[in-house]
Write a protein that holds these residues in place. Sequence first.
Motif, mmCIF file in Angstrom:
data_model
loop_
_atom_site.group_PDB
_atom_site.id
_atom_site.type_symbol
_atom_site.label_atom_id
_atom_site.label_comp_id
_atom_site.label_asym_id
_atom_site.label_seq_id
_atom_site.Cartn_x
_atom_site.Cartn_y
_atom_site.Cartn_z
ATOM 1 N N ALA A 21 0.835 -1.206 0.000
ATOM 2 C CA ALA A 21 0.000 0.000 0.000
ATOM 3 C C ALA A 21 0.867 1.252 0.000
ATOM 4 O O ALA A 21 0.593 2.221 -0.723
ATOM 5 C CB ALA A 21 -0.927 -0.009 1.215
ATOM 6 N N GLU A 22 1.936 1.229 0.788
ATOM 7 C CA GLU A 22 2.845 2.374 0.839
ATOM 8 C C GLU A 22 3.522 2.595 -0.510
ATOM 9 O O GLU A 22 3.589 3.722 -1.013
ATOM 10 C CB GLU A 22 3.898 2.125 1.925
ATOM 11 N N LEU A 23 4.013 1.516 -1.111
ATOM 12 C CA LEU A 23 4.666 1.623 -2.418
ATOM 13 C C LEU A 23 3.680 2.052 -3.499
ATOM 14 O O LEU A 23 4.032 2.806 -4.408
ATOM 15 C CB LEU A 23 5.331 0.300 -2.791
ATOM 16 N N SER A 24 2.447 1.585 -3.408
ATOM 17 C CA SER A 24 1.427 1.987 -4.370
ATOM 18 C C SER A 24 1.147 3.482 -4.269
ATOM 19 O O SER A 24 0.992 4.167 -5.288
ATOM 20 C CB SER A 24 0.152 1.185 -4.134
ATOM 21 N N ALA A 25 1.101 3.991 -3.039
ATOM 22 C CA ALA A 25 0.882 5.430 -2.851
ATOM 23 C C ALA A 25 2.042 6.239 -3.409
ATOM 24 O O ALA A 25 1.839 7.265 -4.078
ATOM 25 C CB ALA A 25 0.680 5.740 -1.371
ATOM 26 N N VAL A 26 3.258 5.768 -3.183
ATOM 27 C CA VAL A 26 4.439 6.463 -3.709
ATOM 28 C C VAL A 26 4.433 6.426 -5.236
ATOM 29 O O VAL A 26 4.700 7.436 -5.900
ATOM 30 C CB VAL A 26 5.735 5.833 -3.153
ATOM 31 N N LEU A 27 4.110 5.275 -5.805
ATOM 32 C CA LEU A 27 4.053 5.153 -7.259
ATOM 33 C C LEU A 27 2.980 6.064 -7.849
ATOM 34 O O LEU A 27 3.206 6.720 -8.868
ATOM 35 C CB LEU A 27 3.787 3.695 -7.652
ATOM 36 N N GLY A 28 1.819 6.127 -7.206
ATOM 37 C CA GLY A 28 0.759 7.020 -7.673
ATOM 38 C C GLY A 28 1.187 8.472 -7.644
ATOM 39 O O GLY A 28 0.912 9.243 -8.585
ATOM 40 N N GLU A 29 1.885 8.873 -6.594
ATOM 41 C CA GLU A 29 2.373 10.253 -6.498
ATOM 42 C C GLU A 29 3.412 10.541 -7.582
ATOM 43 O O GLU A 29 3.408 11.608 -8.196
ATOM 44 C CB GLU A 29 2.960 10.503 -5.106
ATOM 45 N N LEU A 30 4.303 9.589 -7.828
ATOM 46 C CA LEU A 30 5.293 9.770 -8.898
ATOM 47 C C LEU A 30 4.621 9.882 -10.264
ATOM 48 O O LEU A 30 5.001 10.722 -11.083
ATOM 49 C CB LEU A 30 6.292 8.613 -8.906
ATOM 50 N N GLU A 31 3.643 9.046 -10.513
ATOM 51 C CA GLU A 31 2.928 9.123 -11.793
ATOM 52 C C GLU A 31 2.233 10.469 -11.940
ATOM 53 O O GLU A 31 2.255 11.069 -13.015
ATOM 54 C CB GLU A 31 1.907 7.989 -11.890
ATOM 55 N N ARG A 32 1.643 10.955 -10.852
ATOM 56 C CA ARG A 32 0.958 12.242 -10.915
ATOM 57 C C ARG A 32 1.948 13.369 -11.187
ATOM 58 O O ARG A 32 1.696 14.242 -12.015
ATOM 59 C CB ARG A 32 0.222 12.522 -9.596
ATOM 60 N N ARG A 33 3.090 13.330 -10.533
ATOM 61 C CA ARG A 33 4.079 14.394 -10.724
ATOM 62 C C ARG A 33 4.746 14.333 -12.090
ATOM 63 O O ARG A 33 5.139 15.367 -12.629
ATOM 64 C CB ARG A 33 5.149 14.319 -9.639
ATOM 65 N N LEU A 34 4.904 13.159 -12.638
ATOM 66 C CA LEU A 34 5.578 13.025 -13.932
ATOM 67 C C LEU A 34 4.645 13.156 -15.123
ATOM 68 O O LEU A 34 5.105 13.227 -16.264
ATOM 69 C CB LEU A 34 6.324 11.689 -13.996
ATOM 70 N N ASP A 35 3.344 13.209 -14.894
ATOM 71 C CA ASP A 35 2.375 13.358 -15.988
ATOM 72 C C ASP A 35 2.193 14.850 -16.284
ATOM 73 O O ASP A 35 1.217 15.473 -15.880
ATOM 74 C CB ASP A 35 1.049 12.706 -15.599
#
Length: 134
Positions: free
Chosen positions: A70-84
């Motif tokens: 869950a923690e890694l999924s949240a980090v990945l989601g934040e990275l995707e949001r910032r890189l989009d």
Amino acid sequence: MAAKKPKKNDPANDELSIPAAVAEVAKAAVAARAVRPDPEHDPRPDAPAPEKAPERTRAEVQADIVARRAELSAVLGELERRLDVPTRVKTAVGEIVSDPVQGAKKHPKTVALAAAAAAGLVTGVVFLVRAVAK
């Protein structure tokens, strides 16, 4: 006559080249690492007792895995949001167009960049018109 220079591979030659010295040190380090005492059978009386891993139940391990995912999924989601970047630009432009004052306060960098781009475009058009008019 000048004295002969000893060959590098000559056993009588005590001098090592820098690469050969580095190789000797590396070999000694590898050999030293290979000879490690077993912590359970260490003859030193002051040797610390080997620590055993804490016993955990299967449910605890699975709960840790779920939490980490869950923690890694949240980090990945934040990275995707910032890189989009295209989506972020569309969102910022949409907010600026819908309410220019609030949008400008919320996205000052975007407004400054848009103003600089517009000024550059206008300057380019002016120079182009002047060049064509001559």
